[in-house]
Design a protein around this motif. Structure first.
Motif, short mmCIF file in Angstrom:
data_model
loop_
_atom_site.label_atom_id
_atom_site.label_comp_id
_atom_site.label_asym_id
_atom_site.label_seq_id
_atom_site.Cartn_x
_atom_site.Cartn_y
_atom_site.Cartn_z
N MET A 1 -4.39 10.59 -2.44
CA MET A 1 -4.98 11.61 -1.57
C MET A 1 -4.65 12.97 -2.18
O MET A 1 -3.77 13.69 -1.71
N VAL A 2 -5.35 13.29 -3.27
CA VAL A 2 -5.03 14.49 -4.04
C VAL A 2 -6.32 15.21 -4.42
O VAL A 2 -7.41 14.63 -4.43
N GLU A 3 -6.17 16.49 -4.79
CA GLU A 3 -7.32 17.29 -5.20
C GLU A 3 -7.86 16.84 -6.55
O GLU A 3 -7.14 16.25 -7.38
N ALA A 4 -9.14 17.15 -6.79
CA ALA A 4 -9.83 16.69 -7.99
C ALA A 4 -9.16 17.14 -9.27
O ALA A 4 -9.13 16.40 -10.27
N GLU A 5 -8.59 18.35 -9.28
CA GLU A 5 -8.05 18.87 -10.53
C GLU A 5 -6.81 18.12 -11.02
O GLU A 5 -6.43 18.25 -12.19
N ILE A 6 -6.17 17.34 -10.15
CA ILE A 6 -4.99 16.59 -10.59
C ILE A 6 -5.18 15.08 -10.51
O ILE A 6 -4.28 14.34 -10.86
N VAL A 7 -6.36 14.62 -10.09
CA VAL A 7 -6.51 13.18 -9.83
C VAL A 7 -6.37 12.35 -11.11
O VAL A 7 -5.81 11.24 -11.08
N GLU A 8 -6.83 12.84 -12.25
CA GLU A 8 -6.70 12.06 -13.48
C GLU A 8 -5.24 11.98 -13.93
O GLU A 8 -4.76 10.90 -14.31
N GLY B 1 0.33 16.82 4.33
CA GLY B 1 1.72 16.82 3.86
C GLY B 1 1.87 16.10 2.54
O GLY B 1 0.91 15.64 1.94
N PHE B 2 3.12 16.00 2.07
CA PHE B 2 3.45 15.29 0.83
C PHE B 2 3.82 13.85 1.14
O PHE B 2 4.41 13.54 2.17
N LEU B 3 3.47 12.96 0.21
CA LEU B 3 3.92 11.57 0.29
C LEU B 3 4.29 11.09 -1.10
O LEU B 3 4.17 11.81 -2.06
N PHE B 4 4.59 9.85 -1.24
CA PHE B 4 5.26 9.18 -2.35
C PHE B 4 5.02 9.77 -3.75
O PHE B 4 3.99 10.39 -4.01
N PHE B 5 5.98 9.52 -4.64
CA PHE B 5 5.94 10.08 -5.98
C PHE B 5 6.20 8.98 -7.02
O PHE B 5 6.68 7.88 -6.66
N PRO B 6 5.87 9.21 -8.29
CA PRO B 6 5.93 8.12 -9.28
C PRO B 6 7.28 7.45 -9.44
O PRO B 6 7.34 6.22 -9.59
N ASP B 7 8.37 8.19 -9.42
CA ASP B 7 9.68 7.57 -9.61
C ASP B 7 9.98 6.54 -8.53
O ASP B 7 10.58 5.49 -8.80
N MET B 8 9.57 6.82 -7.31
CA MET B 8 9.80 5.87 -6.22
C MET B 8 8.94 4.63 -6.40
O MET B 8 9.38 3.50 -6.16
N VAL B 9 7.69 4.83 -6.83
CA VAL B 9 6.82 3.67 -7.08
C VAL B 9 7.40 2.81 -8.20
O VAL B 9 7.37 1.57 -8.13
N HIS C 1 0.86 -1.19 0.00
CA HIS C 1 0.00 0.00 0.00
C HIS C 1 0.89 1.24 0.00
O HIS C 1 1.74 1.40 0.87
N ILE C 2 0.69 2.11 -0.99
CA ILE C 2 1.50 3.32 -1.12
C ILE C 2 0.59 4.54 -1.11
O ILE C 2 -0.28 4.69 -1.98
N ASP C 3 0.76 5.39 -0.10
CA ASP C 3 -0.01 6.62 0.00
C ASP C 3 0.64 7.72 -0.81
O ASP C 3 1.86 7.92 -0.76
N VAL C 4 -0.18 8.44 -1.55
CA VAL C 4 0.26 9.60 -2.32
C VAL C 4 -0.51 10.81 -1.82
O VAL C 4 -1.74 10.76 -1.72
N ALA C 5 0.20 11.88 -1.46
CA ALA C 5 -0.46 13.05 -0.90
C ALA C 5 0.12 14.32 -1.51
O ALA C 5 1.32 14.42 -1.74
N ASP C 6 -0.78 15.30 -1.76
CA ASP C 6 -0.38 16.52 -2.47
C ASP C 6 -0.22 17.73 -1.56
O ASP C 6 0.04 18.84 -2.05
N ALA C 7 -0.37 17.55 -0.25
CA ALA C 7 -0.25 18.62 0.74
C ALA C 7 -1.36 19.67 0.60
O ALA C 7 -1.28 20.74 1.20
N ARG C 8 -2.40 19.33 -0.13
CA ARG C 8 -3.59 20.17 -0.20
C ARG C 8 -4.80 19.39 0.28
O ARG C 8 -5.52 19.82 1.17
N PHE C 9 -5.01 18.23 -0.31
CA PHE C 9 -6.08 17.33 0.14
C PHE C 9 -5.73 16.75 1.51
O PHE C 9 -6.60 16.35 2.27
N THR C 10 -4.43 16.71 1.80
CA THR C 10 -3.90 16.16 3.05
C THR C 10 -2.90 17.13 3.66
O THR C 10 -2.47 18.07 2.99
#
Length: 240
Positions: free
Chosen positions: A84-91, A60-68, A49-58
């Protein structure tokens, strides 16, 4: 590089249905020694399980694509990315993390129509999709997603903060969610997950309330005998 026997929807469909699934949160791994920790848990985890956070919806920041992408090369187990990101970037984030190696992407119901589009995109890109709900959001918010997803996660603590106690609403919310899955005719098709407040004393309660999987953090990574811990977890019975 580790070869994966299955990926995407096939990997999620192959998860056990006859016992509680062990989903290991890599947020609780030693991030400076990720490869070492992945080797330690590989024989015991059903899924990462890998949490992704944008520091807006949550907070703080969490994992990014290169690490995954790097993690995907080190494990044969399915990778579940929780966006865990805002609607405008979820896609855009859905695309990036699937391209990095995610087998399953769960999208917050709070993202609304953008979230539904992200679920569709995940399927178009060959991945499985799920829906996840913040603790404070009424459970019926999942209903538009139920025809489209194979995974449903309910947070049992406030979003994006480690070490919290399980809310007293967590178990009733799981029961309510399972009833909605049944009403939609999808109870057998959707795995119900509990995330947050996972402790030795709370896992049996969550299992009895209908959880098919729990997201294990310190309960797993802090245990020196993972084989014994997972044997205990697998032996927990669902409600009759």
């Amino acid at each position: 590089m580790t070869a994966k026997p299955l990926s995407g929807p096939a990997a999620i469909a192959a998860l056990p249905r006859n016992r509680l699934i062990g989903e290991f949160s890599l947020w609780s791994a030693d991030l400076a020694n990720m490869e070492r920790d992945l080797k330690r848990i590989e024989a015991h985890a059903d899924m990462h399980h890998i949490d992704v956070a944008d520091a807006r919806f949550t907070p703080g920041f969490l994992f990014f694509p290169d690490m995954v992408a790097r993690i995907a090369k080190l494990t044969a187990k399915p990778i579940h990315v929780h966006l865990m990101v805002e609607a405008e970037i979820v896609e855009a984030q859905t695309r990036q993390f699937i391209e990095a190696g995610a087998d399953l992407v769960t999208i917050h119901a709070e993202n609304g129509e953008a979230g539904l589009r992200a679920v569709k995109l995940a399927h178009e890109l060959g991945a499985e999709a799920g829906v996840v709900l913040r603790l404070e959001t009424p459970v019926p918010a999942i209903e538009p997603f139920l025809p489209e997803v194979a995974f449903l996660t309910l947070l049992g603590t406030s979003i994006g903060v480690k070490g919290q106690s399980l809310s007293e609403q967590a178990c009733p919310r799981l029961i309510e969610a399972r009833a909605l899955m049944r009403k939609a005719g999808r109870e057998a098709d959707i795995l119900l997950a509990a995330d947050g407040g996972i402790r030795h004393e709370t896992v049996p309660l969550l299992r009895a309330a209908g959880a098919d999987t729990v997201v294990l953090g310190s309960l797993a990574f802090g245990d020196t005998d993972l084989a014994q811990r997972m044997a205990w977890l697998h032996g927990l019975k669902a409600a009759a």
